[in-house]
Structure formats: structure tokens, C-alpha cells
Design a protein around this motif. Structure first.
Motif, PDB file in Angstrom:
ATOM      1  N   VAL A 250       9.651  88.384 140.386  1.00  0.00           N
ATOM      2  CA  VAL A 250      10.698  88.973 139.546  1.00  0.00           C
ATOM      3  C   VAL A 250      11.985  88.173 139.668  1.00  0.00           C
ATOM      4  O   VAL A 250      12.635  87.855 138.665  1.00  0.00           O
ATOM      5  N   LYS A 251      12.378  87.818 140.887  1.00  0.00           N
ATOM      6  CA  LYS A 251      13.600  87.036 141.050  1.00  0.00           C
ATOM      7  C   LYS A 251      13.487  85.686 140.348  1.00  0.00           C
ATOM      8  O   LYS A 251      14.441  85.223 139.707  1.00  0.00           O
ATOM      9  N   THR A 252      12.341  85.054 140.433  1.00  0.00           N
ATOM     10  CA  THR A 252      12.129  83.770 139.750  1.00  0.00           C
ATOM     11  C   THR A 252      12.297  83.930 138.252  1.00  0.00           C
ATOM     12  O   THR A 252      12.924  83.097 137.586  1.00  0.00           O
ATOM     13  N   HIS A 253      11.753  85.023 137.708  1.00  0.00           N
ATOM     14  CA  HIS A 253      11.869  85.288 136.267  1.00  0.00           C
ATOM     15  C   HIS A 253      13.323  85.537 135.880  1.00  0.00           C
ATOM     16  O   HIS A 253      13.800  85.007 134.863  1.00  0.00           O
ATOM     17  N   LEU A 254      14.038  86.334 136.674  1.00  0.00           N
ATOM     18  CA  LEU A 254      15.438  86.615 136.377  1.00  0.00           C
ATOM     19  C   LEU A 254      16.271  85.339 136.414  1.00  0.00           C
ATOM     20  O   LEU A 254      17.141  85.125 135.556  1.00  0.00           O
ATOM     21  N   GLN A 255      16.004  84.481 137.395  1.00  0.00           N
ATOM     22  CA  GLN A 255      16.741  83.226 137.482  1.00  0.00           C
ATOM     23  C   GLN A 255      16.448  82.336 136.268  1.00  0.00           C
ATOM     24  O   GLN A 255      17.351  81.693 135.720  1.00  0.00           O
ATOM     25  N   GLU A 256      15.191  82.308 135.847  1.00  0.00           N
ATOM     26  CA  GLU A 256      14.816  81.508 134.683  1.00  0.00           C
ATOM     27  C   GLU A 256      15.535  82.012 133.428  1.00  0.00           C
ATOM     28  O   GLU A 256      16.039  81.219 132.622  1.00  0.00           O
ATOM     29  N   LEU A 257      15.605  83.331 133.266  1.00  0.00           N
ATOM     30  CA  LEU A 257      16.264  83.902 132.092  1.00  0.00           C
ATOM     31  C   LEU A 257      17.746  83.551 132.072  1.00  0.00           C
ATOM     32  O   LEU A 257      18.286  83.098 131.055  1.00  0.00           O
ATOM     33  N   LEU A 258      18.432  83.739 133.204  1.00  0.00           N
ATOM     34  CA  LEU A 258      19.875  83.493 133.242  1.00  0.00           C
ATOM     35  C   LEU A 258      20.199  82.010 133.170  1.00  0.00           C
ATOM     36  O   LEU A 258      21.217  81.614 132.590  1.00  0.00           O
ATOM     37  N   ALA A 259      19.348  81.169 133.718  1.00  0.00           N
ATOM     38  CA  ALA A 259      19.562  79.727 133.613  1.00  0.00           C
ATOM     39  C   ALA A 259      19.443  79.275 132.160  1.00  0.00           C
ATOM     40  O   ALA A 259      20.220  78.431 131.690  1.00  0.00           O
ATOM     41  N   ALA A 260      18.479  79.856 131.435  1.00  0.00           N
ATOM     42  CA  ALA A 260      18.330  79.501 130.019  1.00  0.00           C
ATOM     43  C   ALA A 260      19.464  80.079 129.184  1.00  0.00           C
ATOM     44  O   ALA A 260      19.911  79.460 128.209  1.00  0.00           O
ATOM     45  N   TYR A 261      19.963  81.245 129.587  1.00  0.00           N
ATOM     46  CA  TYR A 261      21.009  81.933 128.830  1.00  0.00           C
ATOM     47  C   TYR A 261      22.346  81.203 128.926  1.00  0.00           C
ATOM     48  O   TYR A 261      22.964  80.873 127.912  1.00  0.00           O
TER      49      TYR A 261
END
Length: 266
Positions: A250-261
């Protein structure tokens, strides 16, 4: 009957007009036509009805009326997306969605390849969705894609994680964290682009979350809005993931989302 959009991704953004223009530029080469539905009654509205009327008068002869696709008191017009004149007309109309009247005047927009829908948008809801399977850009299922130069990204519409913990159903879907009672009677979702921190606990199964509701003015209005936010905006300070494996994923996914955002690190 027109085919319905297979919604694989939606646009996550703080604004809308510039971000949606960037999305259009990404998908336009994979489309052949657009259907724009306009609310012509908005041409009489202040403060920017005059701008809508000026643009509408300038582009209307490049659009073809499609009465059978009228919807919600909006008239439907077809514009080709394979010609420079058609693309220019489309982008001029989209630019109007930055206005108060304009965002309602350009009521809905669809882009299609043949009769297959590739993109749908409702500007006054700041909502845009695509079928990435029809794009030559080859966005993969489940992939998060940033829009260069904008605080915006495309996020998958399907649920990425679902689990039960502490007598509640937890779900990460699109750009939101949703918490629901087990009986389904109450559900609340929180926008993940407001997330500032996600720290894994010592036992590895819980994420401690830090949220930022956004900047408010330092005056009486700001204090009132802050009071309202404290009452109504109450995202969970912790995310019980039950297992260390899920917490890490989950943390990896959240980081991926915010990095792309917006390039943020948590």
C-alpha cells in the motif's frame, strides 16, 4: 445505441482546464471525432457568458449538429479530431471550462475512435475518464501515469486494494482511500492527493498517515473554514493493513500515485 466507455483510468487533478487539455493532447491522435454537448442558456450568464458566446460564434461552423445525441437539456455537436481546424475548435471550447459560465456551457465532451468511446468528461464535475486499452500510448492496466508539467495524473479506476480490519472495510480505489462499515450503511472517501506522510509502524502492519486539507487564508474566513474542516474533514490517522506485506504494498502504491501527481515523497 452508442457504446459505453470502458473506464480504465480517471484524471486526478486539483484544477481541471489545463490538466484536461494535457489529457486531450495525450489521447487525441487515437481518436477520430468528438461529441461536445453545450448548454446554450449559459451564453446569457455572467460573468463570462460573453466569452462563451464569442467562442461559440467563432467555432460553430466547424461543428455538425447531432440532435439524436442531445442529453440533459444540452445540444450535441460533432467535431472531427483528425483535422487541424477541428482540433483548434475543440481546444477553444475546452478553454472555456476555466470560466464560471463556461464550465457549464461546455456541459459534456466525448472523444471516439469510430463509434468506440476513448474519453468522457463532465467539466463542471472536474471529471474525466478514459479507456486506456484503445490508446497506442499503451498505458497498462493498473498503471499510474503523470501528466508532465501539471499536478495531475491518470489513476486506475478499479480497486487496487480491499481488505477488512478493525470491523471496517478498507479500499484504495482511484485517487481515494475509502472506509466503509461492514453492513455497508456508511462509507467515506478521502482524496489521497492530500496525503503528506505514510510511515510504517514498528510491527510493520500499520501505516501512520499525515494529511493536509489545503492552505486556508489567515483571516476570519480562514478560521471559520478551518473550524468547518475540523468538523467535517476527519481522515483516518492510521491505516491498519493487518499484514506487513500489505502495508508495504500500500505504501509503495501511495508513493507511486503522489510521485506521478506532483513529485511528492512520503
Amino acid at each position: 445505441m452508442s457504446a459505453e466507455l470502458n473506464r480504465t483510468h480517471h484524471l486526478e487533478c486539483e484544477g481541471f482546464t489545463e490538466e484536461f487539455q494535457a489529457l486531450l493532447e495525450l489521447v487525441l491522435s487515437d481518436t477520430t471525432t468528438a461529441i461536445v454537448r453545450v448548454r446554450e442558456d449559459e451564453l446569457e450568464m455572467d460573468p463570462d457568458g460573453d466569452d462563451c458566446r464569442r467562442v461559440w460564434d467563432a467555432v460553430r461552423d466547424r461543428l455538425e449538429r447531432v440532435p439524436e445525441r442531445d442529453r440533459n437539456e444540452a445540444t450535441a455537436w460533432r467535431v472531427p479530431t483528425t483535422t487541424e481546424a477541428g482540433q483548434e475548435a475543440l481546444f477553444e471550447l475546452v478553454a472555456l471550462t476555466d470560466g464560471i459560465a463556461g464550465v457549464h456551457f461546455v456541459f459534456q465532451l466525448e472523444c471516439r475512435t469510430g463509434e468506440r468511446p476513448v474519453l468522457e468528461a463532465i467539466p463542471h464535475h472536474s471529471d474525466a475518464r478514459i479507456d486506456a486499452t484503445l490508446l497506442d500510448a499503451a498505458i497498462q492496466s493498473g498503471e499510474i501515469v503523470g501528466l508532465s508539467g501539471h499536478d495531475a495524473c491518470l489513476v486506475p479506476t478499479e480497486s487496487q486494494f480491499e481488505w477488512v480490519a478493525e470491523d471496517r472495510q478498507w479500499r484504495i480505489q482511484g485517487g481515494s482511500l475509502c472506509v466503509e462499515t461492514l453492513d455497508g450503511q456508511k462509507a467515506t472517501c478521502y482524496g489521497l492527493t492530500n496525503l503528506e506522510r505514510a510511515t510504517i509502524s514498528e510491527d510493520g502492519t500499520v501505516l501512520a498517515l499525515g494529511w493536509e486539507p489545503g492552505e486556508l487564508p489567515d483571516d476570519a474566513v480562514g478560521k471559520f473554514l478551518s473550524w468547518i474542516a475540523d468538523k467535517l474533514y476527519n481522515p483516518p490517522p492510521a491505516l491498519p493493513c493487518e499484514t506487513a506485506e500489505r502495508a508495504t504494498a500500500v505504501k509503495t502504491h501511495l508513493q507511486e500515485l503522489l510521485a506521478a501527481y506532483d513529485g511528492r515523497e512520503i
